[in-house]
Design a protein around this motif. Structure first.
Motif, PDB file in Angstrom:
ATOM      1  N   UNK A   1      35.134  33.957  55.470  1.00 43.64           N
ATOM      2  CA  UNK A   1      35.078  35.422  55.461  1.00 43.64           C
ATOM      3  C   UNK A   1      36.448  36.043  55.200  1.00 43.64           C
ATOM      4  N   UNK A   2      37.462  35.568  55.911  1.00 44.15           N
ATOM      5  CA  UNK A   2      38.785  36.189  55.805  1.00 44.15           C
ATOM      6  C   UNK A   2      39.476  35.916  54.475  1.00 44.15           C
ATOM      7  N   UNK A   3      38.953  34.997  53.706  1.00 48.19           N
ATOM      8  CA  UNK A   3      39.503  34.786  52.362  1.00 48.19           C
ATOM      9  C   UNK A   3      39.185  35.962  51.450  1.00 48.19           C
ATOM     10  N   UNK A   4      38.054  36.617  51.732  1.00 52.93           N
ATOM     11  CA  UNK A   4      37.627  37.731  50.876  1.00 52.93           C
ATOM     12  C   UNK A   4      37.745  39.094  51.566  1.00 52.93           C
ATOM     13  N   UNK A   5      37.751  39.091  52.910  1.00 50.37           N
ATOM     14  CA  UNK A   5      37.811  40.368  53.622  1.00 50.37           C
ATOM     15  C   UNK A   5      38.405  40.156  55.013  1.00 50.37           C
ATOM     16  N   UNK A   6      39.614  40.665  55.216  1.00 50.24           N
ATOM     17  CA  UNK A   6      40.229  40.538  56.542  1.00 50.24           C
ATOM     18  C   UNK A   6      40.914  41.831  56.993  1.00 50.24           C
ATOM     19  N   UNK A   7      40.451  42.956  56.456  1.00 51.92           N
ATOM     20  CA  UNK A   7      40.892  44.278  56.898  1.00 51.92           C
ATOM     21  C   UNK A   7      39.652  45.143  57.074  1.00 51.92           C
ATOM     22  N   UNK A   8      39.749  46.229  57.838  1.00 53.94           N
ATOM     23  CA  UNK A   8      38.585  47.109  57.997  1.00 53.94           C
ATOM     24  C   UNK A   8      38.051  47.601  56.657  1.00 53.94           C
ATOM     25  N   UNK A   9      38.943  47.970  55.745  1.00 51.99           N
ATOM     26  CA  UNK A   9      38.507  48.466  54.432  1.00 51.99           C
ATOM     27  C   UNK A   9      37.706  47.404  53.679  1.00 51.99           C
ATOM     28  N   UNK A  10      38.215  46.181  53.666  1.00 52.63           N
ATOM     29  CA  UNK A  10      37.561  45.102  52.917  1.00 52.63           C
ATOM     30  C   UNK A  10      36.224  44.718  53.523  1.00 52.63           C
ATOM     31  N   UNK A  11      36.146  44.741  54.857  1.00 50.46           N
ATOM     32  CA  UNK A  11      34.867  44.437  55.513  1.00 50.46           C
ATOM     33  C   UNK A  11      33.832  45.495  55.151  1.00 50.46           C
ATOM     34  N   UNK A  12      34.236  46.764  55.164  1.00 42.82           N
ATOM     35  CA  UNK A  12      33.305  47.836  54.814  1.00 42.82           C
ATOM     36  C   UNK A  12      32.868  47.731  53.361  1.00 42.82           C
TER      37      UNK A  12
ATOM     38  N   UNK B   1      26.427  41.939  52.532  1.00 40.33           N
ATOM     39  CA  UNK B   1      27.535  41.080  52.156  1.00 40.33           C
ATOM     40  C   UNK B   1      28.168  40.408  53.357  1.00 40.33           C
ATOM     41  N   UNK B   2      28.298  41.158  54.454  1.00 41.91           N
ATOM     42  CA  UNK B   2      28.864  40.601  55.673  1.00 41.91           C
ATOM     43  C   UNK B   2      27.927  39.568  56.292  1.00 41.91           C
ATOM     44  N   UNK B   3      26.646  39.885  56.329  1.00 41.12           N
ATOM     45  CA  UNK B   3      25.669  38.949  56.906  1.00 41.12           C
ATOM     46  C   UNK B   3      25.687  37.617  56.188  1.00 41.12           C
ATOM     47  N   UNK B   4      25.915  37.636  54.902  1.00 40.14           N
ATOM     48  CA  UNK B   4      25.965  36.390  54.128  1.00 40.14           C
ATOM     49  C   UNK B   4      26.976  35.411  54.715  1.00 40.14           C
ATOM     50  N   UNK B   5      28.065  35.959  55.231  1.00 41.65           N
ATOM     51  CA  UNK B   5      29.115  35.101  55.800  1.00 41.65           C
ATOM     52  C   UNK B   5      28.887  34.755  57.267  1.00 41.65           C
ATOM     53  N   UNK B   6      28.306  35.690  58.040  1.00 44.25           N
ATOM     54  CA  UNK B   6      28.258  35.498  59.497  1.00 44.25           C
ATOM     55  C   UNK B   6      26.895  35.071  60.030  1.00 44.25           C
TER      56      UNK B   6
END
Length: 207
Positions: free
Chosen positions: A53-64, A70-75
């Motif tokens: 997950x953090x390779x592609x999104x590790x800030x609030x902006x990127x997570x949003x 998209x988030x569920x795919x990772x978690x």
């Protein structure tokens, strides 16, 4: 620190010199997300999830930007992913709207974030900001009561007892030591009492 606590601390530091936070993170935000994900999920599994997950999104902006699907795919493998994704996304919105995208450094403000209770707030404070806090999870609760260094019936009661007895500078490391012992020896089911070097100090041995 009272004599019994000091003996337990000394023995635990011998057993687990590597004791530290089991979640992998580089920023306070990464730790916040990882800790939310860790509810009813092992640290090892969370680390596998966040490594991707953090390779592609590790800030609030990127997570949003990922959005809920998209988030569920990772978690998804973390379990309870519907609630966790909702809480993480809402927390990101609050961080951006109220805190300039930064993770707040007070328990009061951390607990305003969805999915963040007292334990999660304490984990973030102690590990990300080095602010004295004593997080009580199931391992800490169990081991502290078995050893007799706490008699609390709730996590909050155990936290209060331990923080009254243990000097602030030991809170962080003592928390990790109790967790390591709970995972390795003083397990919820079938604790290894006969091989436990703390057996002589234990008020409530299981066998």
């Amino acid at each position: 620190m009272e004599y019994k606590l000091k003996k337990i601390y000394n023995e635990l530091t011998k057993l687990y010199p590597e004791a530290r936070c089991g979640l992998e993170y580089r920023t306070a935000f990464e730790l916040l997300v990882a800790t939310i994900l860790s509810s009813q999920c092992t640290d090892k599994k969370v680390n596998r999830i966040t490594n991707e997950l953090f390779k592609v999104a590790n800030t609030p902006e990127q997570i949003l930007e990922l959005g809920r699907e998209g988030l569920i795919k990772y978690i998804k493998s973390a379990g309870l992913y519907h609630n966790k994704s909702k809480n993480i996304l809402k927390s990101c919105e609050i961080l951006l709207n109220e805190y300039g995208g930064e993770v707040p450094k007070t328990r009061k403000n951390l607990e305003k974030l969805p999915g963040v209770g007292r334990k999660t707030a304490n984990v973030v404070l102690a590990n990300a900001f080095n602010i004295p806090a004593f997080a009580v999870d199931t391992h800490v609760f169990r081991v502290a009561n078995r050893l007799g260094i706490s008699k609390g019936n709730t996590a909050l009661e155990v936290e209060k007892e331990l923080t009254e007895k243990i000097p602030e500078e030991y809170w962080g490391i003592f928390h990790h030591l109790l967790i390591y012992h709970g995972r390795n020896i003083c397990k919820a089911r079938k604790p290894e009492c006969k091989t436990c070097s703390l057996y002589i100090n234990c008020d409530n041995p299981v066998d």
